[in-house]
Design an enzyme around this catalytic site. Structure first.
Site, PDB file in Angstrom:
ATOM      1  N   ASN A   1       0.829  -1.213   0.000  1.00  0.00           N
ATOM      2  CA  ASN A   1       0.000   0.000   0.000  1.00  0.00           C
ATOM      3  C   ASN A   1       0.859   1.257   0.000  1.00  0.00           C
ATOM      4  O   ASN A   1       0.525   2.241  -0.656  1.00  0.00           O
ATOM      5  CB  ASN A   1      -0.968  -0.007   1.189  1.00  0.00           C
TER       6      ASN A   1
ATOM      7  N   ARG B   1       0.109  -1.729  15.021  1.00  0.00           N
ATOM      8  CA  ARG B   1      -0.060  -1.273  16.398  1.00  0.00           C
ATOM      9  C   ARG B   1      -1.259  -0.351  16.509  1.00  0.00           C
ATOM     10  O   ARG B   1      -1.566   0.360  15.542  1.00  0.00           O
ATOM     11  CB  ARG B   1       1.164  -0.447  16.819  1.00  0.00           C
TER      12      ARG B   1
ATOM     13  N   ASN C   1      -6.273   4.926   7.830  1.00  0.00           N
ATOM     14  CA  ASN C   1      -5.834   3.528   7.813  1.00  0.00           C
ATOM     15  C   ASN C   1      -6.597   2.772   6.727  1.00  0.00           C
ATOM     16  O   ASN C   1      -7.711   3.152   6.362  1.00  0.00           O
ATOM     17  CB  ASN C   1      -6.132   2.894   9.177  1.00  0.00           C
TER      18      ASN C   1
ATOM     19  N   HIS D   1      -8.110  -1.082   5.920  1.00  0.00           N
ATOM     20  CA  HIS D   1      -8.413  -2.362   6.566  1.00  0.00           C
ATOM     21  C   HIS D   1      -8.984  -3.322   5.528  1.00  0.00           C
ATOM     22  O   HIS D   1      -9.861  -2.930   4.750  1.00  0.00           O
ATOM     23  CB  HIS D   1      -9.426  -2.150   7.702  1.00  0.00           C
TER      24      HIS D   1
ATOM     25  N   ASP E   1      -9.308   6.456  15.066  1.00  0.00           N
ATOM     26  CA  ASP E   1      -9.617   6.962  16.405  1.00  0.00           C
ATOM     27  C   ASP E   1      -9.014   5.996  17.420  1.00  0.00           C
ATOM     28  O   ASP E   1      -8.191   5.147  17.056  1.00  0.00           O
ATOM     29  CB  ASP E   1     -11.133   7.169  16.580  1.00  0.00           C
TER      30      ASP E   1
ATOM     31  N   GLY F   1     -10.148   3.471  18.888  1.00  0.00           N
ATOM     32  CA  GLY F   1     -10.567   2.069  18.820  1.00  0.00           C
ATOM     33  C   GLY F   1      -9.770   1.283  17.792  1.00  0.00           C
ATOM     34  O   GLY F   1      -8.882   1.812  17.118  1.00  0.00           O
TER      35      GLY F   1
ATOM     36  N   ASP G   1      -9.905  -0.166  14.411  1.00  0.00           N
ATOM     37  CA  ASP G   1     -10.626  -0.126  13.128  1.00  0.00           C
ATOM     38  C   ASP G   1     -12.053   0.422  13.266  1.00  0.00           C
ATOM     39  O   ASP G   1     -12.979  -0.066  12.618  1.00  0.00           O
ATOM     40  CB  ASP G   1     -10.667  -1.537  12.496  1.00  0.00           C
TER      41      ASP G   1
ATOM     42  N   GLU H   1      -7.487  -2.437  -2.496  1.00  0.00           N
ATOM     43  CA  GLU H   1      -6.804  -1.555  -1.538  1.00  0.00           C
ATOM     44  C   GLU H   1      -5.912  -0.572  -2.274  1.00  0.00           C
ATOM     45  O   GLU H   1      -5.860   0.617  -1.958  1.00  0.00           O
ATOM     46  CB  GLU H   1      -5.938  -2.384  -0.564  1.00  0.00           C
TER      47      GLU H   1
END
Ligand code: GRF
Length: 202
Positions: free
Chosen positions: A16, A93, A109, A111, A143, A145, A147, A176
């Site tokens: 990516n 992480r 991000n 996913h 944030d 959490g 994902d 992606e």
């Protein structure tokens, strides 16, 4: 169009990262990858950055007493390189309060599942095991959490009867590499507006 500076955090193979670098050099992203940081000295992402003459650093978390100290170090590096947007690209992480505060609403991000389904590790295998007929990938703001942040873009792929987790992962990865650079472009063009859980595309 101003030339923006992107920081990428990656723990592994870095495909990516490569897609984002290629879109920058090809001109579809109005910016450049200014720095790549990994928590893993063996990450191929670091090699990809070096091959593209982009500054690359490994910051080993075990060299720090606390997660806060580790994230201070990373935040300082990102600031040193004048980064406006932080892209997590296979960064293994959870981002903590130090980075979230420093780069509020500026960390995104990718996913490999259609969130909120199958968060966390091995998302493609989770989807395959569950027996869903469609899966895909999600680019989202980060944030506190796992994902859970507001969703920017998603792409759907079918799950075939003869798929394996690996063949499904490959089909998802192709998408992606399309939607991550697209989301970066939208962000840098100032076209994303967060409204609660929703992200409006202007
Ligand atoms: C991708 O599947 C991404 O969705 C997930 O980790 C993987 C990273 O792959 N977060 P790569 O290192 O970008 O090739």
């Amino acid at each position: 169009m101003p030339h923006h500076r992107i920081g990428v955090l990656a723990s592994g193979r870095g495909s990516n990262l490569q897609a984002i670098m290629d879109s920058c050099s090809g001109g579809t992203i109005p910016g450049q990858v200014a720095v790549v940081i990994s928590d893993n000295p063996g990450a191929y992402a670091l090699q990809r950055a070096k091959d593209a003459n982009i500054p690359a650093f490994c910051v080993d978390p075990s060299g720090f007493n606390t997660k806060e100290d580790y994230e201070e170090k990373i935040s300082n590096l990102l600031k040193e390189y004048g980064v406006q947007l932080v892209c997590l690209a296979g960064y293994m992480r959870l981002v903590g309060p130090v980075m979230l505060k420093e780069f509020a609403n500026r960390i995104i991000n990718i996913h490999p599942a259609l969130l909120p389904a199958f968060p966390g590790l091995h998302a493609q295998e989770q989807a395959w095991n569950y027996g869903v007929k469609y899966s895909g990938c999600t680019v989202h703001f980060v944030d506190e959490g796992m994902d859970t942040g507001p969703i920017i873009l998603q792409s759907v792929v079918p799950v075939m009867q003869d798929d394996t987790p690996a063949s499904l992962a490959e089909r998802i990865l192709e998408q992606e590499h399309i939607i991550y650079p697209e989301a970066v472009r939208l962000f840098l063009e100032g076209r994303l507006r967060i409204k609660g859980r929703k992200v409006e595309i202007l």
